[in-house]
Scaffold this active site. Structure first.
Site, PDB file in Angstrom:
ATOM      1  CD  GLU A 126     -13.793  -8.399 -17.152  1.00 58.21           C
ATOM      2  OE1 GLU A 126     -13.535  -9.126 -16.549  1.00 58.21           O
ATOM      3  OE2 GLU A 126     -15.072  -8.265 -16.808  1.00 58.21           O
ATOM      4  CD  GLU A 158     -21.134  -6.944 -17.649  1.00 58.62           C
ATOM      5  OE1 GLU A 158     -20.152  -6.758 -16.501  1.00 58.62           O
ATOM      6  OE2 GLU A 158     -19.911  -7.293 -18.221  1.00 58.62           O
TER       7      GLU A 158
END
Ligand code: 9MR
EC number: 3.2.1.8
Length: 356
Positions: free
Chosen positions: A159, A266
């Site tokens: 991220e 995820e």
């Protein structure tokens, strides 16, 4: 005398009936289990099927994990605040439990994660850029070194990209202080610590065209510089409204142009259309479970189509009785994002992806 015999026969009959009922129930349960095909078996010619777990889930989900999954990702146990809470203090205990369980059961492990702006203690950012980088180098050497030969793939950087269309890297101490260099160095040091591990850049919303291009640009720069990077992780936290399976396909195709692998790292599909939807379903509505199942079905058809480029799919959890979505973005709101329900039975979504 006669009545005693009748009584005896009657008791035997009752006993037999009880036994029969029990064995029928048992057989029914067995048959039910037999009928549920194994997800990892269904995908054995495509890619490993993973689940994010904590060190307690390996016991609460033991049967589901052994039957359906062949890859595990520690949900939090390898993050900096857990594994390296104080300078020079490492606590490998919880992550080791997960890795040992995986090794015992012939499963792969994805390491998650080495550089992230969350769950990293403040002391990590103290001092000069050089001091911070030296700290990161030691961290990577210790952690990746500890799991060398056991963790087959690492989310090296997680991220780093900004959600603001006008900004490239997010505003966070790692990037504010060290710039893009921290990303390059993290990959180089992870490769030094375990030359056989596959190294991933991992992020959310990479199905979005703007963020997709940012990831492309970031990874292209790394590749052009000869930095060891092998894959891009598309996290895959979806709602019923966003993104579309087509957007996923566009991202896979775009990233494949870089010659890297792609994994969904995820995956979960919330039962809500909007993250902030003003509902809290105590029972998941049928139409929503149906839509969720269709989205999973279409997504998996795409993932299978790109087998070879897509080298793994991991769900962010196992069954609906435990998901991070209970705590975010609305604390205490129920959600039902996974393949198995709260009683660990397969949902419609499961059947839609296991049969193809
Ligand atoms: O599932 C994780 C949850 O238990 C933690 O509280 C949270 C802390 O930020 O992180 C969650 O996992 C995140 C993952 O590490 C990175 N991508 C987003 C995931 C969901 O927030």
């Amino acid at each position: 005398m006669v009545s005693k015999m009748i009584k005896q026969r009657f008791s035997i009959l009752v006993l037999l009936l009880i036994l029969l009922t029990f064995s029928l129930g048992f057989l029914k349960e067995e048959a039910k289990n037999m009928e549920v095909p194994s997800l990892k078996e269904a995908y054995k010619d495509y890619f490993p099927i993973g689940a994010a777990v904590n060190h307690l889930n390996i016991y609460t989900y033991e049967d589901l994990l052994k039957k359906h999954f062949n890859s595990l990702t520690p949900e939090n146990q390898m993050k900096w605040e857990v594994i390296h809470p104080k300078p020079y203090v490492y606590d490998f205990g919880p992550a080791d439990e997960i890795v040992d369980f995986a090794m015992k059961n012939g499963m792969k492990v994805r390491g998650h994660t080495l550089v992230w702006h969350n769950q990293t203690p403040g002391w990590v950012y103290a001092g000069t850029k050089d001091e911070i980088l030296a700290r990161l180098k030691e961290h990577i050497k210790e952690v990746v070194g500890h799991y060398k030969g056991k963790v087959y793939a690492w989310d090296v950087v997680n991220e780093a990209l900004s959600d603001n269309p006008n900004e490239f890297l997010r505003k966070a101490p790692w990037y504010d202080i060290c710039g893009e260099e921290v990303i390059e160095k993290a990959f180089i040091w992870a490769h030094e610590a375990d030359p056989d591990a596959k190294l991933f850049y991992n992020d959310y919303n990479l199905e979005d065209p703007i963020k997709r291009e940012k990831a492309y640009r970031l990874v292209k720069k790394l590749k052009d510089k000869g930095v060891p990077i092998h894959g891009i992780g598309i996290q895959g936290h979806w709602t019923l409204a966003w993104p579309t399976p087509k957007m996923l396909e566009d991202s896979i195709k775009r990233f494949a142009e870089l010659g890297v692998e792609v994994q969904v790292t995820e995956f979960d599909i919330s039962i809500y259309y909007d993250r902030n939807e003003n509902n809290n379903f105590k029972v998941p509505p049928e139409d929503r479970l149906e839509r969720q199942a269709q989205l999973y079905k279409e997504a998996f058809a795409i993932l299978r189509k790109y087998k070879g480029i897509v080298t793994g799919v991991t769900f962010w959890g196992v069954a609906d009785d435990y998901t991070w979505l209970y705590f975010w973005p609305v604390r205490g709101r129920e959600d039902y994002p996974l393949l198995f329900d709260k009683n660990h039975n397969p949902k419609k979504a499961f059947w839609e992806i296991v049969k193809f």
